[in-house]
Design an enzyme around this catalytic site. Structure first.
Site, PDB file in Angstrom:
ATOM      1  N   GLY A  69      81.518  51.419  64.468  1.00  0.00           N
ATOM      2  CA  GLY A  69      82.404  50.259  64.523  1.00  0.00           C
ATOM      3  C   GLY A  69      83.859  50.673  64.644  1.00  0.00           C
ATOM      4  N   TYR A  70      84.260  50.999  65.859  1.00  0.00           N
ATOM      5  CA  TYR A  70      85.644  51.429  66.091  1.00  0.00           C
ATOM      6  C   TYR A  70      86.440  50.347  66.830  1.00  0.00           C
ATOM      7  CZ  TYR A  70      84.737  56.331  64.711  1.00  0.00           C
ATOM      8  OH  TYR A  70      84.449  57.479  64.025  1.00  0.00           O
ATOM      9  N   SER A  71      86.076  50.101  68.106  1.00  0.00           N
ATOM     10  CA  SER A  71      86.896  49.211  68.947  1.00  0.00           C
ATOM     11  C   SER A  71      86.923  47.782  68.410  1.00  0.00           C
ATOM     12  CB  SER A  71      86.329  49.172  70.373  1.00  0.00           C
ATOM     13  OG  SER A  71      86.522  50.406  70.991  1.00  0.00           O
ATOM     14  N   GLU A 110      81.616  66.858  68.600  1.00  0.00           N
ATOM     15  CA  GLU A 110      80.860  66.795  69.841  1.00  0.00           C
ATOM     16  C   GLU A 110      81.548  67.739  70.826  1.00  0.00           C
ATOM     17  OE1 GLU A 110      78.169  65.878  70.566  1.00  0.00           O
ATOM     18  OE2 GLU A 110      78.120  65.558  72.709  1.00  0.00           O
TER      19      GLU A 110
END
Lengths: 381, 359
Positions: free
Chosen positions: A121-123, A239
């Site tokens: 849940g970022y943007s 990553e």
């Protein structure tokens, strides 16, 4: 300069190959129970969370073996090593680095055993590329945080069990990167509502997620209150090796060459057309560049030199390749290229799905900002 | 797995950087002539760079093309006109296709700096093929070699000829020929038209070229030119990034604006890419010759077009000052135009990549 792995590393490669030849039947011969068994087997080998510390259930796999494992898996076209891509890629590493002992025991085994899937849940509607400006509010009330706000473009939200959520706990900081707090949220928490969004390919993988007085216990906070930005940054930096991606791209290129061999253009074999040949060669050259960039960066890691923002280079190369290769295939097939019911419709479909790869994790222009500012030292805007 | 340079190679790089700074700065290259070359060539022969890829038994350092790449990147960064590429190609040809006697005769003289080669392969301006070598040779050579790099800096030339047994390279004394300077846009890459008038040619002066030999020499040429392009392109990026940090317009350094910043970032991505392709190709010269054609073509094809655009944008982002003669960035634009077609343009090399890739 050499491209050899040590005998021990080669022995590991042999082990992986033998495992694959025994346990990975061709795609059309896999029984319904295949995936569950596959996940159990690779888990038993210690290849899930391979680079993670043994103390949390990983294998302490070194950089060279990580690269070998990714490369062999991609070469064989193997399914993923776990069901939660995000759990393995950054949630797990974030918990290992910033989590309490209790959180590690609580969350890591389920990720390794593919018992849960995670979303991120970022943007938010008004804050995508400018991620640090997020407004979703988390207020401390007793022994929990009360969360109100909205996330959007949340990939995997329609079927995820958990979300790693960035919230703002302080609206009065001088720097917007301060005052951000990271919470680990069960998706079935009352007050969390998921509304899937259909994308242009007709898929419903991403969603809007609304928070209305959703209560998240304090023990679900990852890292310190107000220090969530550091968690985000270091988690995303986990990553790194792009070797598996390069192998995938090479496979896609071979398929594209086969399409060229089978296609005709202006009444003649497409493979005789100088522009077609040149375009394929440009793709092949860029994929080779990604491969050798990756090996140079891998060498630096093997020498213990930290990487700067060089991984943005391969992200940019991949972004343009994904779009251009699909687009080339669609165009080459002429009127058939835009149809979705043909045998070669995979190209049409993937020509509508590139935003997953190209926009997720930072748009190309954000990658250019990163290179311009962090590597070339240009002023921030 | 070790796709990087050794400490010794980094020391070699530092040595070349110091030499360029002290002895062959941009001011020197602007007035570089045969005398400058003679003086500097003696020094770099003593430093061992001329015979870098020559085996120790012939007086060289016994190193590889990966080491040579380190030198060429740095001489390319400084646009140094010393004819290292011509001589590296002469060495590569003699080592691969020359007789033992030819190796014994020529390699020690190259290594000690007493013989300097100019090099010219083709007579057609844009054709990479054995049939593009048209100068005929028998027991003598008469005719014109149209493009010979470094002929006027050299003591000898090595040129492509057609003999009754097929293509060959011929070694000719500088005194026996008449070299007329070409007015090349990039003055750091001097070339000449060389006239031969009944020049005697004995058997010991011919090195036969099979198709595979020619492919090898051309690939080595592509690798050498690309190595110089890597250094030169990085120089453009450094010059232009520094300018973008200092030049104020609309109240801010222009590097703050994404129109400028993103173009510079794309330059970085391109340079990283053809640099990685180049390093692999350089490694193939000595350690994986079977992969050399494909690796060299990928590197040269990518670099040719990318560096051409980097040269244009390097000048363009500087605005008007970029194209003044006094300012250095324009010198790199000229190098980009020179390098773009040397040993094959991107069309040639991409077509070869397609063929070798199974199309």
């Amino acid at each position: 300069m050499d491209f050899d792995f040590t005998p021990d590393e080669e022995a590991f490669r042999t082990e992986v190959r033998e495992f694959l030849s025994e346990n990975l039947p061709p795609r059309n011969e896999r029984p319904g129970s295949f995936l569950r068994e596959w996940l159990e087997k690779v888990r038993a080998r210690g290849w899930v969370g391979f680079s993670w510390p043994k103390a949390v259930g990983g294998s302490d796999g070194d950089v060279a073996r990580q690269a070998i494992l990714k490369e062999e898996m991609a070469l064989a076209g193997a399914p993923p090593l776990g069901t939660s891509f995000m759990g393995l890629a950054w949630v797990g590493p974030g918990i290992i680095q910033y989590g309490t002992e209790e959180q590690k025991t609580r969350f890591i085994p389920d990720i390794l055993d593919s018992k849960v899937t995670w979303c991120t849940g970022y943007s938010e509607p008004n804050h995508g590329s400018d991620l640090a400006a997020i407004q979703t509010k988390a207020e401390r009330v007793g022994d929990h945080y009360r969360v109100n706000g909205q996330k959007i473009w949340t990939t995997g939200a329609p079927y995820a069990d958990w979300m790693i959520l960035l919230t703002r706990t302080d609206f009065n900081t001088e720097v917007k990167h301060d005052g951000i707090t990271c919470l680990l949220v069960p998706m079935k928490t009352p007050g969390v509502e998921v509304r899937p969004i259909e994308n242009m390919a007709g898929d419903r993988h991403f969603a809007e997620v609304f928070f209305t007085d959703a209560e998240v216990p304090i023990e679900n906070r990852l890292g310190e209150e107000g220090r969530g930005w550091a968690v985000t940054i270091s988690a995303l930096a986990n990553e790194r090796s792009s070797i598996g991606e390069v192998t995938q791209m090479s496979g896609k290129l071979e398929d594209l060459k086969q399409l060229v061999r089978e296609s005709r253009k202006q009444g003649a074999p497409a493979s005789d057309d100088p522009l077609v040949r040149r375009q394929i060669a440009e793709f092949e050259t860029k994929i080779a560049a990604m491969k050798y960039n990756g090996l140079r960066y891998l060498t630096r890691q093997l020498r213990g030199q930290p990487l700067s923002s060089e991984t943005s280079v391969n992200k940019l190369l991949r972004a343009s390749l994904e779009i251009e290769m699909d687009d080339f295939a669609v165009e080459l097939q002429g009127q058939e290229g835009v149809q979705l019911q043909t045998q070669t419709a995979r190209w049409a479909r993937s020509s509508l799905s590139w935003p997953n790869v190209v926009i997720g994790g930072g748009t190309p222009n954000i990658q250019r900002n990163i290179i311009g500012e962090r590597i070339l030292g240009l002023p921030k805007d | 797995m070790n796709f990087g340079f050794t400490e010794e190679q980094e020391m070699l790089r530092n040595q070349v950087v110091r030499f360029i700074d002290d002895e062959c700065s941009i001011d020197v290259i602007r007035t570089f002539d045969r005398d400058t070359n003679q003086a500097l060539w003696k020094k770099i022969a003593e430093l061992g760079w001329v015979g870098l890829t020559i085996p120790e038994r012939f007086g060289g350092s016994g190193l590889k093309w990966v080491d040579l790449t380190v030198v060429l990147e740095e001489t390319g960064r400084g646009l140094c006109p010393l004819p290292l590429t011509s001589n590296a190609l002469a060495c590569a040809s003699i080592l691969r296709s020359g007789s033992i006697a030819q190796q014994q005769e020529w390699l020690p003289k190259i290594a000690n700096g007493s013989v300097i080669f100019g090099f010219g392969l083709y007579d057609e301006p844009n054709w990479i093929d054995k049939d593009a070598i048209t100068l005929e040779a028998s027991d003598h050579i008469t005719g014109t070699k149209t493009f010979v790099s470094d002929a006027l800096l050299a003591t000898h030339v090595m040129v492509g000829v057609q003999t009754k047994n097929g293509p060959a390279l011929s070694i000719v004394d500088g005194e026996a020929i008449n070299s007329i300077a070409l007015d090349v846009m990039d003055r750091t890459k001097p070339a000449a038209q060389v006239q031969f008038d009944q020049v005697p040619a004995t058997n010991d002066r011919f090195i036969p070229l099979t198709d595979a030999d020619l492919d090898y020499v051309n690939s080595c040429g592509a690798v050498a030119v690309t190595a110089e392009m890597v250094g030169a392109a990085e120089a453009v990026l450094a010059l232009t990034s520094n300018y973008a940090k200092e030049r104020i317009q609309f109240g801010h350094p222009i590097g703050k604006y994404q129109g400028v910043k993103h173009r510079l970032a794309d330059m970085f991505v391109d340079i990283e890419s053809f640099k990685s392709l180049l390093y692999y190709a350089a490694w193939c010269v000595d350690d994986a010759t079977g992969d050399l054609s494909q690796a060299a073509s990928r590197a040269k094809a990518h670099a040719s077009d990318a560096f051409a655009q980097i040269g244009i944008d390097g000048v363009g982002l500087h605005g008007a000052i970029g194209f003044t003669a006094e300012y250095d960035v324009q010198l790199y634009l000229k190098r980009a135009k020179w390098a773009r077609t040397m040993f094959g343009d991107s069309d040639f090399h991409y077509n070869r990549v397609a063929t070798l890739g199974g199309l």
